[in-house]
Design an enzyme around this catalytic site. Structure first.
Site, PDB file in Angstrom:
ATOM      1  N   GLU A  34     -29.418  22.193 133.606  1.00  0.00           N
ATOM      2  CA  GLU A  34     -30.130  21.709 132.103  1.00  0.00           C
ATOM      3  C   GLU A  34     -30.019  20.155 132.050  1.00  0.00           C
ATOM      4  OE1 GLU A  34     -32.006  21.086 128.719  1.00  0.00           O
ATOM      5  OE2 GLU A  34     -31.860  23.051 129.715  1.00  0.00           O
ATOM      6  N   GLN A  35     -31.165  19.570 131.894  1.00  0.00           N
ATOM      7  CA  GLN A  35     -31.281  18.311 131.854  1.00  0.00           C
ATOM      8  C   GLN A  35     -30.785  17.625 130.454  1.00  0.00           C
ATOM      9  OE1 GLN A  35     -35.227  16.644 131.717  1.00  0.00           O
ATOM     10  NE2 GLN A  35     -35.952  18.098 130.178  1.00  0.00           N
ATOM     11  N   ARG A 107     -33.316  30.496 116.721  1.00  0.00           N
ATOM     12  CA  ARG A 107     -33.261  30.100 118.120  1.00  0.00           C
ATOM     13  C   ARG A 107     -31.932  29.615 118.757  1.00  0.00           C
ATOM     14  NH1 ARG A 107     -37.237  29.005 122.342  1.00  0.00           N
ATOM     15  NH2 ARG A 107     -38.733  29.281 120.735  1.00  0.00           N
ATOM     16  N   TYR A 215     -39.925  33.904 107.190  1.00  0.00           N
ATOM     17  CA  TYR A 215     -39.255  35.240 107.392  1.00  0.00           C
ATOM     18  C   TYR A 215     -37.518  34.805 107.249  1.00  0.00           C
ATOM     19  CZ  TYR A 215     -39.610  33.521 112.130  1.00  0.00           C
ATOM     20  OH  TYR A 215     -39.574  32.882 113.307  1.00  0.00           O
ATOM     21  N   ASP A 293     -42.445  30.332 130.250  1.00  0.00           N
ATOM     22  CA  ASP A 293     -43.285  29.223 129.828  1.00  0.00           C
ATOM     23  C   ASP A 293     -43.989  28.313 131.012  1.00  0.00           C
ATOM     24  OD1 ASP A 293     -43.725  29.971 127.348  1.00  0.00           O
ATOM     25  OD2 ASP A 293     -42.730  28.318 126.667  1.00  0.00           O
TER      26      ASP A 293
END
Length: 399
Positions: A34-35, A107, A215, A293
């Site tokens: 991970e950067q 998230r 929500y 993605d």
């Protein structure tokens, strides 16, 4: 021919971490690069449909997901002037209808569910991939800090601006789509009682320039807000920049008495440019493949971007496990298995955005005709096709 053992995943987002779990369950040695310098409490709320939940159940993560999430009772469309219901998709019975629960979750909370259950050494931070070199037997990764590593297989799960996609295929997929959004979390304790029900709600009014989705997340302690408006250009270097409650309210001056108090209670507000891209013509080259993605970025109109990455992760892990001595065959099989569903949903999400605000019966009829013409599906068939899909059972029943 050597057996595939070591696998690198570039990108420690939701798709990358889910892939790490799936691959480790199949016995592979996995390292996630991970950067960023930390795995922080970033982002906002996301929807995890029953199709995605089935992957978490198979990976043994369902209890942790449940503890971090909120279970909505339906997907509802309301007029923001008076709160009247325009349409409803009930999902409170999603276990009976689709085989698993429907969740909404912050998230950052979901990221912690995935990262906290991996060994510390599995995820390496401050590792920005700058080059990829393949040989017949291995893949070499080079990083901005000058280090290098070699693996049997490399997976690009590094999002819409994928460095892996750029290095292997020479193109980025990111494209601004003409809309931006404000995102914020509002403490439920700061709101009048019963101002928000248990649905995932889309609010719209007379203007066709925007809509709002709201929500509960964090077991109902916060209301997640996504407020979308048309904006011709996005000139910010960052996709996400600090904004303010005043800017949010100015962008939606006509919301009614149900939404206005929620906006008024907003504190930390950010704004996003919304991006999508063309699907990658090829996901795989040699011992390198794309996931989520990086391969098929899609708009959030059906809330399926993360769910497609979860499905990808499971299928990829099973193909690699079945063909440990032939990773190129495994990656080609994964791409062939996943591409039809993922790219179809990507196209559906692009069409849906044209009808995101349905104001008249004519609008509904136009949408119905468009989906039948393009996909052979009426509205009543779309959600069963999305949510009812069971990637685990599909694998087990495949010839």
């Amino acid at each position: 021919m050597s057996t595939t053992r070591r696998i690198a995943i570039v990108g420690a987002g939701l798709g990358g971490l889910t892939a790490a779990h799936a691959l480790r369950k199949q016995g592979f040695d996995v390292v996630v690069y991970e950067q960023a310098s930390e795995l922080g409490d970033f982002g906002a709320g996301i929807n995890i449909g029953p199709n995605g939940v089935k992957v978490f159940r198979e990976l043994g993560l369902l209890d942790a997901l449940h503890a971090a999430s909120f279970e909505p009772s339906g997907l509802i469309w309301r007029n923001w002037d008076d709160g009247r219901q325009l349409n409803l998709v009930p999902i409170g019975e999603s276990v009976r209808l689709y085989g698993a629960t429907y969740y909404v979750v912050h998230r950052g909370d979901l990221h912690r569910v995935l990262s906290s259950s991996l060994p510390d050494a599995c995820v390496q931070l401050n590792k920005r991939c700058v080059a990829i070199e393949q040989s017949a037997d291995a893949v070499g990764l080079s990083f901005a800090d000058g280090t290098q590593s070699e693996f049997d297989v490399v997976i690009g799960a590094d999002g819409i601006r994928s460095a892996v996609r750029l290095a292997v295929f020479g193109n980025h997929s990111a494209r601004y789509v003409g809309t931006m959004c404000w995102r914020t979390l509002v403490p439920a304790s700061a709101l009048p009682p019963d101002i928000h029900d248990g649905n995932v709600t889309q609010w719209s009014g007379d203007t066709r320039e925007g809509f709002v989705i709201s929500y509960f997340v964090r077991q109902g302690k916060f209301v997640n807000i996504v407020a979308v408006r048309r904006q011709p250009d996005w000139t910010e270097e960052s996709w996400s920049i600090p904004s303010s409650r005043e800017e949010l309210k100015a962008g939606f001056p006509d919301v009614g008495p149900r939404l206005a108090p929620i906006f008024e209670a907003a504190t930390s507000v950010y704004k996003w440019g919304q991006f999508t891209g063309e699907h990658a013509v090829d996901w795989t080259r040699g011992r390198v493949t794309l996931l989520g993605d990086a391969a098929h970025a899609m708009l959030a109109t059906f809330g399926q971007g993360a769910n497609m990455a979860f499905e990808d992760s499971y299928v990829l892990s099973r193909w690699l496990a079945e063909h440990r001595d032939d990773p190129q065959r495994a990656l080609a099989g994964y791409e062939a298995a996943r591409k039809p569903r993922a790219t179809k949903l990507q196209a559906m999400s692009r069409l849906e955005v044209q009808f995101k605000k349905l104001a008249t019966p004519w609008d509904h009829l136009r949408r119905e005709r468009a989906f039948v013409r393009n996909f052979g599906m009426r509205t009543r068939a779309i959600y069963p096709w999305i949510f009812g899909y069971d990637v685990v059972e599909h694998w087990r029943s495949a010839p």
